[in-house]
Write an enzyme that holds these catalytic residues in place. Structure first.
Site, PDB file in Angstrom:
ATOM      1  N   ARG A   1     -23.768  49.076  40.787  1.00 27.39           N
ATOM      2  CA  ARG A   1     -24.195  49.591  39.486  1.00 27.39           C
ATOM      3  C   ARG A   1     -22.975  49.758  38.586  1.00 27.39           C
ATOM      4  O   ARG A   1     -21.849  49.605  39.029  1.00 27.39           O
ATOM      5  CB  ARG A   1     -24.990  50.913  39.607  1.00 27.39           C
ATOM      6  CG  ARG A   1     -24.737  51.813  40.730  1.00 27.39           C
ATOM      7  CD  ARG A   1     -23.480  52.658  40.665  1.00 27.39           C
ATOM      8  NE  ARG A   1     -23.271  53.275  39.384  1.00 27.39           N
ATOM      9  CZ  ARG A   1     -22.088  53.485  38.872  1.00 27.39           C
ATOM     10  NH1 ARG A   1     -20.991  53.125  39.534  1.00 27.39           N
ATOM     11  NH2 ARG A   1     -21.956  54.043  37.706  1.00 27.39           N
TER      12      ARG A   1
ATOM     13  N   ALA B   1     -22.308  48.623  34.297  1.00 31.92           N
ATOM     14  CA  ALA B   1     -22.537  47.362  33.581  1.00 31.92           C
ATOM     15  C   ALA B   1     -21.557  46.249  33.964  1.00 31.92           C
ATOM     16  O   ALA B   1     -21.983  45.145  34.297  1.00 31.92           O
ATOM     17  CB  ALA B   1     -22.505  47.623  32.071  1.00 31.92           C
TER      18      ALA B   1
ATOM     19  N   ARG C   1     -32.655  44.619  36.127  1.00 33.80           N
ATOM     20  CA  ARG C   1     -32.439  45.823  35.311  1.00 33.80           C
ATOM     21  C   ARG C   1     -32.394  45.423  33.847  1.00 33.80           C
ATOM     22  O   ARG C   1     -31.612  44.559  33.478  1.00 33.80           O
ATOM     23  CB  ARG C   1     -31.139  46.544  35.708  1.00 33.80           C
ATOM     24  CG  ARG C   1     -31.162  47.096  37.108  1.00 33.80           C
ATOM     25  CD  ARG C   1     -30.140  48.199  37.328  1.00 33.80           C
ATOM     26  NE  ARG C   1     -30.525  49.425  36.677  1.00 33.80           N
ATOM     27  CZ  ARG C   1     -29.692  50.471  36.530  1.00 33.80           C
ATOM     28  NH1 ARG C   1     -28.457  50.412  36.971  1.00 33.80           N
ATOM     29  NH2 ARG C   1     -30.107  51.563  35.935  1.00 33.80           N
TER      30      ARG C   1
ATOM     31  N   ASP D   1     -23.911  50.974  28.616  1.00 34.96           N
ATOM     32  CA  ASP D   1     -24.557  49.765  29.121  1.00 34.96           C
ATOM     33  C   ASP D   1     -24.943  48.790  28.018  1.00 34.96           C
ATOM     34  O   ASP D   1     -25.137  47.614  28.284  1.00 34.96           O
ATOM     35  CB  ASP D   1     -25.805  50.156  29.924  1.00 34.96           C
ATOM     36  CG  ASP D   1     -25.419  50.812  31.240  1.00 34.96           C
ATOM     37  OD1 ASP D   1     -25.494  50.141  32.268  1.00 34.96           O
ATOM     38  OD2 ASP D   1     -25.021  51.996  31.226  1.00 34.96           O
TER      39      ASP D   1
END
Length: 364
Positions: A54, A56, A97, A245
């Site tokens: 995880r 970005a 995602r 993000d």
């Protein structure tokens, strides 16, 4: 293996010989350092969705390595058949995602390598994909260090810094984004005092940021999310550094849920908020934060994930957005690898992208 410092591990790496994407399973940290090897599209998709990898930039690197490995396995001699299968795998990974723009950015960059090479043999295209994926990781390291240099210019030795979620080495290939100024400052004797929000409901601040900063010898204090305003009021915070993000064209930023609350409190106490964002995170096709799709996560992350027994009543409604949007008016600057963007952000971003193009021209 367990005796190694967490900072000695690669967040994301490629094992080309074994056809594996190798990551730290971040859902097990800090209690256990487990290295997992992902070989199938399903395993890669799950790892991104389940937050085993995880952050970005790290998601982007993982996606690049992942799509290369999946492309390597495509049995097709002609370009059209190869590209058709590549496109399917790319779209599948891209669905894991929705909010982090680096995921689609990296996959689109890999796809461009394929479409730009349509006159080449398929095996040569696969080799070019490998080179591109490695380049994405190497660029991430350079980008994070440069963000760190720019960020360091905004603070002074001994300052108190507050950060939210994990925008550290575990979210990138090295240095992190929001933590890059902290790590460079530590190397240069700045002795920052860092406050890490625990970051409910997934506790990335408690499990990851506090862990990696402590492992690096940084003076870090863990606080609950609802304590941020108190440490600000006490005068212990001189600046807020967070990652993000996705950045909209007007400077609105989507980051882990709770970031906007931190920014609102910081604005009240006249503390500058700096967003540390690679230019790959800036989405000029998204006009404002209102257009950013916010991922919603399962209710169980709030009601039972970290508890031996369920801590909320059965049947209660749960709202669990993974991110919130911080209004550009609350942001003092967006720190990129090509300089610090300030309001008006759209104009500032144009200057930054112009610098980026100029730098590309010099490299060519």
């Amino acid at each position: 293996m367990e005796n190694k410092n967490i900072m000695d591990y690669e967040t994301v790496e490629l094992d080309d010989q074994e056809n594996a994407l190798v990551i730290i399973d971040q859902t097990k940290l800090p209690g256990k350092t487990e290295i997992i090897r992902l070989k199938t599209a399903q395993e890669m998709w799950d790892a991104i969705y389940l937050l085993q990898v995880r952050g970005a930039p790290a998601i982007g690197v993982a996606a690049a390595f992942g799509i290369y490995l999946l492309a390597k396995q495509i049995q097709a001699a002609d370009y059209e058949a190869f590209y058709s299968e590549f496109k399917k795998q790319k779209e599948y990974l891209d669905s894991s995602r929705p909010t982090a723009v680096n995921l689609s950015w990296a996959l689109n960059r890999m796809e461009k390598k394929v479409t730009d090479s349509k006159d080449k043999p398929v095996e040569e295209i696969k080799a070019l994909l490998r080179e591109e994926a490695i380049a994405i990781k190497e660029e991430d390291i350079r980008v994070c260090r440069t963000i760190g240099e720019y960020g360091l210019s905004l603070v002074k030795p001994g300052d108190g810094i507050l950060t939210h979620c994990n925008a550290g080495q575990l979210a990138t290939s090295k240095y992190g984004t929001a933590t890059a100024p902290i790590y460079l400052g530590e190397e240069r004797g700045y002795h920052f005092h860092v406050f890490a929000d625990e970051t409910r409901p997934l506790l990335q601040g408690a499990r990851l940021t506090a862990y990696e900063l402590l492992s690096s010898g940084v003076d870090v204090t863990l606080i609950c999310d609802n304590m941020a305003a108190t440490v600000m009021k006490n005068g212990w915070v001189n600046a807020v550094f967070v990652g993000c993000d996705r950045v909209a064209a007007n400077g609105d930023t989507a980051n882990k849920i709770g970031t906007s609350s931190v920014a609102i409190a910081a604005d009240y106490y006249h503390i500058p908020v700096y967003i540390c964002a690679p230019t790959s995170t800036i989405d000029m096709n998204t006009a404002t934060g209102a257009e950013i799709h916010i991922e919603e996560r399962p209710a169980e992350e709030i009601t039972e994930m970290w508890y031996k027994e369920r801590m909320a009543p059965e049947g209660v409604k749960v709202f669990n957005p993974a991110f919130d949007v911080t209004d550009h008016n609350l942001i003092a600057g967006i720190v990129t690898e090509y300089g610090i963007a300030t309001a008006p952000f759209e104009e500032s971003f144009r200057e930054i992208f112009a610098r980026k193009e100029e730098a590309k021209g010099k490299i060519r």
